[in-house]
Scaffold this motif. Structure first.
Motif, mmCIF file in Angstrom:
data_model
loop_
_atom_site.group_PDB
_atom_site.id
_atom_site.type_symbol
_atom_site.label_atom_id
_atom_site.label_comp_id
_atom_site.label_asym_id
_atom_site.label_seq_id
_atom_site.Cartn_x
_atom_site.Cartn_y
_atom_site.Cartn_z
ATOM 1 N N ALA A 190 -62.156 -5.356 -41.642
ATOM 2 C CA ALA A 190 -62.782 -4.971 -40.374
ATOM 3 C C ALA A 190 -62.921 -3.462 -40.257
ATOM 4 N N GLN A 191 -61.894 -2.720 -40.687
ATOM 5 C CA GLN A 191 -61.984 -1.258 -40.644
ATOM 6 C C GLN A 191 -63.140 -0.753 -41.505
ATOM 7 N N THR A 232 -68.683 1.487 -41.366
ATOM 8 C CA THR A 232 -69.882 1.777 -42.156
ATOM 9 C C THR A 232 -71.164 1.519 -41.371
ATOM 10 N N VAL A 233 -71.218 0.396 -40.642
ATOM 11 C CA VAL A 233 -72.437 0.068 -39.886
ATOM 12 C C VAL A 233 -72.206 0.095 -38.382
ATOM 13 N N GLY A 234 -71.009 0.431 -37.924
ATOM 14 C CA GLY A 234 -70.747 0.508 -36.492
ATOM 15 C C GLY A 234 -70.073 -0.743 -35.959
ATOM 16 N N ASP A 235 -69.582 -0.646 -34.732
ATOM 17 C CA ASP A 235 -68.807 -1.735 -34.146
ATOM 18 C C ASP A 235 -69.635 -2.997 -33.926
ATOM 19 N N GLY A 236 -70.790 -2.861 -33.255
ATOM 20 C CA GLY A 236 -71.591 -4.041 -32.944
ATOM 21 C C GLY A 236 -72.061 -4.794 -34.169
ATOM 22 N N PRO A 237 -72.853 -4.153 -35.045
ATOM 23 C CA PRO A 237 -73.282 -4.839 -36.266
ATOM 24 C C PRO A 237 -72.112 -5.266 -37.139
#
Length: 417
Positions: A289-290, A295-300
């Motif tokens: 998850a980290q 890498t692509v942000g929280d939402g995506p």
């Protein structure tokens, strides 16, 4: 005003000095040695594990954290563990030419041009052929310096030199609110990094101050899992982006958002590599998850993690093809995810027969498991009804779970306006 001075002379000037007495500096050195005499103990560290996997994948990493929480100490521990020489460069005290190369006039500029000479630390890294390049205080570097760093981070070029494959790049930054004269990172530079949020563990700090610091076990890649890891990573990323093409590139609107992790073809490619490395190392969910969110942000990133959870679920098309004989997962969260996948499949190709089959599956799920798991997918499925579709009798069997019949009528009435 009263002043105080530290003196090494005897308190009594008349008393003879003892030549055998140790010097104050020697005693101080002994005390410092005792303070530094600490032990280590094995302790899992998801932060360090995520950092190690990103470094192993040869991706530039940016550690975000408040001052004084151990970002630099973590880099020293990583360099020692990987047996890599550490080269620290304070980005904020350099000029753009220090990273792009200093122009040097040769014997005949008209014939030979003006080459760009690299700095000494870059030359040392190239000569060593390996190392860990630590770009510290990145958020205090001016926009001009950040622009010069683009080529270093992406192409690994400094002037006329190219860093060898054995060199890894890690940077550190403080949030703008706590950085001295801080700047937001430019979008092009930010999108080249894996952003990891670095935080301290109070229990670890207290135990370390007591003389015992943690010794993290770094992840190891399983050679036998490499093909499986690559296949899983490719299916995960391409599957999500096929279903959600708008996530391929989404530039944030705010300056703060542009300076963090956000989805682009470049960052999705990095994500694919990180999933493969994490899978081959058998990394835990928190580590994955980290890496993904960094890498692509929280939402995506959360969407991708949810998609990966559903990848080993039954194929929605197989469930729709035979709702009477379909086998639904027993575990509650997996069953709900399977039902949501069925509803998503109907939404992607809405047909009356598929809609009816989905209702039959929901009825079976409610009758063979926890009925509350059906509420959300049933509500969504009701909203997919077309005006000409008759409500199937199966819905009546769900009346005690959710009033989907009324919701379906409302959806139809709304569609007819």
């Amino acid at each position: 005003m009263t002043t105080f001075a530290l003196s090494t002379a005897p308190s009594d000037p008349a008393a003879p000095s003892d030549p055998a007495a140790p010097a104050v500096t020697d005693v101080a050195a002994e005390l410092l040695a005792l303070l530094r005499d600490t032990r280590t103990e094995p302790r899992p560290d998801p932060q360090l594990e995520a950092l190690t996997l990103a470094v192993a994948a040869d991706l530039p990493v940016l550690l975000w954290g408040e001052p004084g929480i151990g970002k630099t100490a973590a880099l020293h521990q990583l360099a020692d563990t990987l047996d890599l020489p550490l080269t620290t460069v304070i980005a904020s005290v350099h000029e753009p030419s220090d990273f792009s190369g200093l122009p040097v006039v040769g014997d005949d500029p008209a014939e030979q041009g003006v080459p760009l000479a690299p700095p000494d630390w870059a030359v040392r890294l190239v000569r060593a052929g390996r190392g860990l390049l630590f770009l510290d205080e990145l958020s205090t570097a001016t926009p001009a310096v950040q622009a010069a760093l683009l080529r270093l981070v992406l192409e690994r070029r400094i002037g006329a030199l190219r860093l060898p494959p054995g060199v890894r790049i890690v940077a550190a930054a403080n949030p703008r609110a706590s950085a001295a004269d801080g700047w937001e990172l430019s979008a092009p530079l930010a999108n080249r990094f894996v952003h990891l949020q670095w935080a301290h563990d109070a229990e670890v700090v207290v135990r370390g101050l007591g003389g015992t610091w943690p010794r993290a076990a770094l992840p190891r890649l399983d050679p036998e899992r490499l093909p499986e890891a690559v296949d899983f990573a490719r299916r995960a990323v391409t599957g999500l982006l096929t279903a959600r093409p708008t996530l391929v590139h989404r530039l944030p609107s705010s300056e703060a958002g542009k300076g963090g992790a956000w989805p682009s073809p470049r960052s999705w490619d990095m994500t694919l590599s990180l999933i493969a490395f994490a899978t081959a190392a058998g990394a835990g969910r928190d580590v994955l998850a980290q890496l993904v969110r960094g890498t692509v942000g929280d939402g995506p990133g959360l969407e991708l993690l949810a998609w990966m959870d559903r990848m080993d679920l039954p194929d929605p098309e197989l469930l729709l093809a035979d709702p009477a004989g379909a086998e639904l997962p027993e575990r509650g969260d997996r069953r709900q995810a399977a039902l949501e996948g069925v509803v998503a499949a109907v939404n992607a190709r809405p047909e009356k027969a598929r809609w009816d089959a989905a209702w039959e599956l929901l009825v079976r799920a409610a009758e063979t498991g926890a009925p509350d798991l059906v509420v959300v997918p049933a509500t969504t499925l009701a909203g997919l009804r077309r005006e000409e579709w008759e409500v199937p009798a199966a819905i009546e069997r769900l009346a005690g779970v959710v009033d989907v019949n009324r919701r379906a009528e409302r959806a139809t009435a709304g569609a007819g306006r």
